[in-house]
Design a protein around this motif. Sequence first.
Motif, PDB file in Angstrom:
ATOM      1  N   UNK A 203       5.210  16.103  -6.900  1.00 53.96           N
ATOM      2  CA  UNK A 203       6.747  16.729  -7.190  1.00 53.96           C
ATOM      3  C   UNK A 203       6.606  18.130  -6.518  1.00 53.96           C
ATOM      4  N   UNK A 204       7.744  18.509  -5.823  1.00 53.62           N
ATOM      5  CA  UNK A 204       7.908  19.776  -5.015  1.00 53.62           C
ATOM      6  C   UNK A 204       6.821  19.858  -3.568  1.00 53.62           C
ATOM      7  N   UNK A 205       6.613  18.776  -3.191  1.00 51.76           N
ATOM      8  CA  UNK A 205       5.737  18.613  -2.132  1.00 51.76           C
ATOM      9  C   UNK A 205       6.326  17.853  -0.977  1.00 51.76           C
ATOM     10  N   UNK A 206       5.895  17.899   0.288  1.00 47.70           N
ATOM     11  CA  UNK A 206       6.546  16.863   1.201  1.00 47.70           C
ATOM     12  C   UNK A 206       5.401  16.294   2.230  1.00 47.70           C
ATOM     13  N   UNK A 207       5.529  15.173   2.817  1.00 48.74           N
ATOM     14  CA  UNK A 207       4.399  14.760   3.725  1.00 48.74           C
ATOM     15  C   UNK A 207       4.837  14.268   4.751  1.00 48.74           C
ATOM     16  N   UNK A 208       4.321  13.981   5.624  1.00 48.90           N
ATOM     17  CA  UNK A 208       4.573  13.228   7.173  1.00 48.90           C
ATOM     18  C   UNK A 208       4.541  11.773   6.879  1.00 48.90           C
ATOM     19  N   UNK A 209       5.061  10.993   7.897  1.00 47.80           N
ATOM     20  CA  UNK A 209       5.047   9.535   8.049  1.00 47.80           C
ATOM     21  C   UNK A 209       3.502   9.405   8.377  1.00 47.80           C
ATOM     22  N   UNK A 210       2.987  10.205   9.273  1.00 43.26           N
ATOM     23  CA  UNK A 210       1.738  10.054   9.697  1.00 43.26           C
ATOM     24  C   UNK A 210       0.634   9.979   8.564  1.00 43.26           C
ATOM     25  N   UNK A 211       0.776  10.869   7.649  1.00 44.74           N
ATOM     26  CA  UNK A 211      -0.073  11.072   6.601  1.00 44.74           C
ATOM     27  C   UNK A 211      -0.286   9.819   5.655  1.00 44.74           C
ATOM     28  N   UNK A 212       1.156   9.259   5.572  1.00 46.30           N
ATOM     29  CA  UNK A 212       1.171   8.278   4.574  1.00 46.30           C
ATOM     30  C   UNK A 212       0.663   6.896   5.533  1.00 46.30           C
ATOM     31  N   UNK A 213       0.829   6.778   6.718  1.00 45.82           N
ATOM     32  CA  UNK A 213       0.383   5.704   7.367  1.00 45.82           C
ATOM     33  C   UNK A 213      -1.192   5.734   7.243  1.00 45.82           C
TER      34      UNK A 213
ATOM     35  N   UNK B 166      -3.883   2.547   7.912  1.00 46.20           N
ATOM     36  CA  UNK B 166      -3.280   2.318   9.608  1.00 46.20           C
ATOM     37  C   UNK B 166      -2.840   3.794  10.458  1.00 46.20           C
ATOM     38  N   UNK B 167      -3.690   4.520  10.513  1.00 43.41           N
ATOM     39  CA  UNK B 167      -3.393   5.951  11.113  1.00 43.41           C
ATOM     40  C   UNK B 167      -2.184   5.861  12.159  1.00 43.41           C
ATOM     41  N   UNK B 168      -2.213   4.700  13.007  1.00 43.89           N
ATOM     42  CA  UNK B 168      -1.160   4.598  14.050  1.00 43.89           C
ATOM     43  C   UNK B 168       0.004   4.190  13.690  1.00 43.89           C
ATOM     44  N   UNK B 169       0.325   3.830  12.544  1.00 46.75           N
ATOM     45  CA  UNK B 169       1.562   3.016  12.100  1.00 46.75           C
ATOM     46  C   UNK B 169       2.736   4.044  11.318  1.00 46.75           C
ATOM     47  N   UNK B 170       2.689   5.485  11.885  1.00 43.08           N
ATOM     48  CA  UNK B 170       3.453   6.292  11.344  1.00 43.08           C
ATOM     49  C   UNK B 170       5.137   5.595  11.528  1.00 43.08           C
ATOM     50  N   UNK B 171       5.361   5.109  12.769  1.00 43.14           N
ATOM     51  CA  UNK B 171       6.584   4.495  13.013  1.00 43.14           C
ATOM     52  C   UNK B 171       6.979   3.209  11.888  1.00 43.14           C
ATOM     53  N   UNK B 172       6.078   2.529  11.196  1.00 40.18           N
ATOM     54  CA  UNK B 172       6.122   1.615  10.497  1.00 40.18           C
ATOM     55  C   UNK B 172       6.627   2.152   9.125  1.00 40.18           C
ATOM     56  N   UNK B 173       6.120   3.312   8.900  1.00 39.29           N
ATOM     57  CA  UNK B 173       6.790   3.944   7.622  1.00 39.29           C
ATOM     58  C   UNK B 173       8.063   4.071   7.651  1.00 39.29           C
TER      59      UNK B 173
ATOM     60  N   UNK C  10      10.718  12.986   0.016  1.00 44.45           N
ATOM     61  CA  UNK C  10       9.479  13.873   0.384  1.00 44.45           C
ATOM     62  C   UNK C  10       8.813  13.439   1.509  1.00 44.45           C
ATOM     63  N   UNK C  11       9.359  12.573   2.311  1.00 45.34           N
ATOM     64  CA  UNK C  11       8.586  12.038   3.389  1.00 45.34           C
ATOM     65  C   UNK C  11       9.380  12.618   4.810  1.00 45.34           C
ATOM     66  N   UNK C  12       8.747  13.461   5.573  1.00 48.11           N
ATOM     67  CA  UNK C  12       9.424  14.166   6.632  1.00 48.11           C
ATOM     68  C   UNK C  12       8.546  13.920   7.959  1.00 48.11           C
ATOM     69  N   UNK C  13       8.862  14.270   9.097  1.00 48.17           N
ATOM     70  CA  UNK C  13       8.158  14.131  10.222  1.00 48.17           C
ATOM     71  C   UNK C  13       7.278  15.241  10.367  1.00 48.17           C
ATOM     72  N   UNK C  14       6.305  15.172  11.163  1.00 45.04           N
ATOM     73  CA  UNK C  14       5.137  16.006  11.331  1.00 45.04           C
ATOM     74  C   UNK C  14       5.535  17.481  11.610  1.00 45.04           C
ATOM     75  N   UNK C  15       6.627  17.540  12.098  1.00 43.69           N
ATOM     76  CA  UNK C  15       7.306  19.021  12.402  1.00 43.69           C
ATOM     77  C   UNK C  15       7.972  19.419  11.178  1.00 43.69           C
ATOM     78  N   UNK C  16       7.963  18.931   9.956  1.00 44.69           N
ATOM     79  CA  UNK C  16       8.803  19.096   8.802  1.00 44.69           C
ATOM     80  C   UNK C  16      10.181  18.816   8.826  1.00 44.69           C
TER      81      UNK C  16
ATOM     82  N   UNK D 165       0.855  -1.418  -0.079  1.00 44.63           N
ATOM     83  CA  UNK D 165       0.018   0.073   0.027  1.00 44.63           C
ATOM     84  C   UNK D 165       0.898   1.186   0.081  1.00 44.63           C
ATOM     85  N   UNK D 166       1.972   1.161   0.888  1.00 46.38           N
ATOM     86  CA  UNK D 166       2.894   2.343   0.943  1.00 46.38           C
ATOM     87  C   UNK D 166       3.442   2.668  -0.452  1.00 46.38           C
TER      88      UNK D 166
END
Length: 118
Positions: free
Chosen positions: A16-26, A31-38, A55-61, A6-7
């Motif tokens: 292109x030109x955007x960034x998103x958090x691990x949590x958003x991907x999860x 699986x909204x609680x699986x940010x760590x798994x990402x 393009x994947x960063x943490x929720x703080x950017x 799925x990931x």
Amino acid sequence: MDFYRRMELVCREIPYGKAVSYGQIALLCGKPKNARQVGYALSHRLVGDHIPARRIVNSAGKLSGAKSFETPDRQRELLEAEGVEVDEEERVDLRLFGWYHTLEVAEELRRRFEAEGI
DNA sequence: TAGGTGACGCGGT
DNA sequence: CACCGCGCCACCT
């Protein structure tokens, strides 16, 4: 359900030109609680290298996974090359460069998972 | 089986 | 703002 498969599909949707958090991907993977798994999947290369991991960063950017790239500043270089500004604290302003997917995108992905049995 | 480890996130201070 | 504590969960000893 195969979280890693799925990931792969989800990551291909990051513009292109955007960034998103691990949590958003999860969340998009269902699986909204699986940010760590990402993060785990990326650091262990479980989803192939054709996905835009830069393009994947943490929720703080912050580029929390930068150390896993070819060199510590590789992620920043790649992001800047596509127009994403990264400050001296290795952080991007998600209010400016964050990818805020639409409900349509989320549903489309869900349908695809369903159809492909993922 | 029990305990430790994170490319995490949120809420409280 | 920053920092910290705690919950979380797949994996690995």
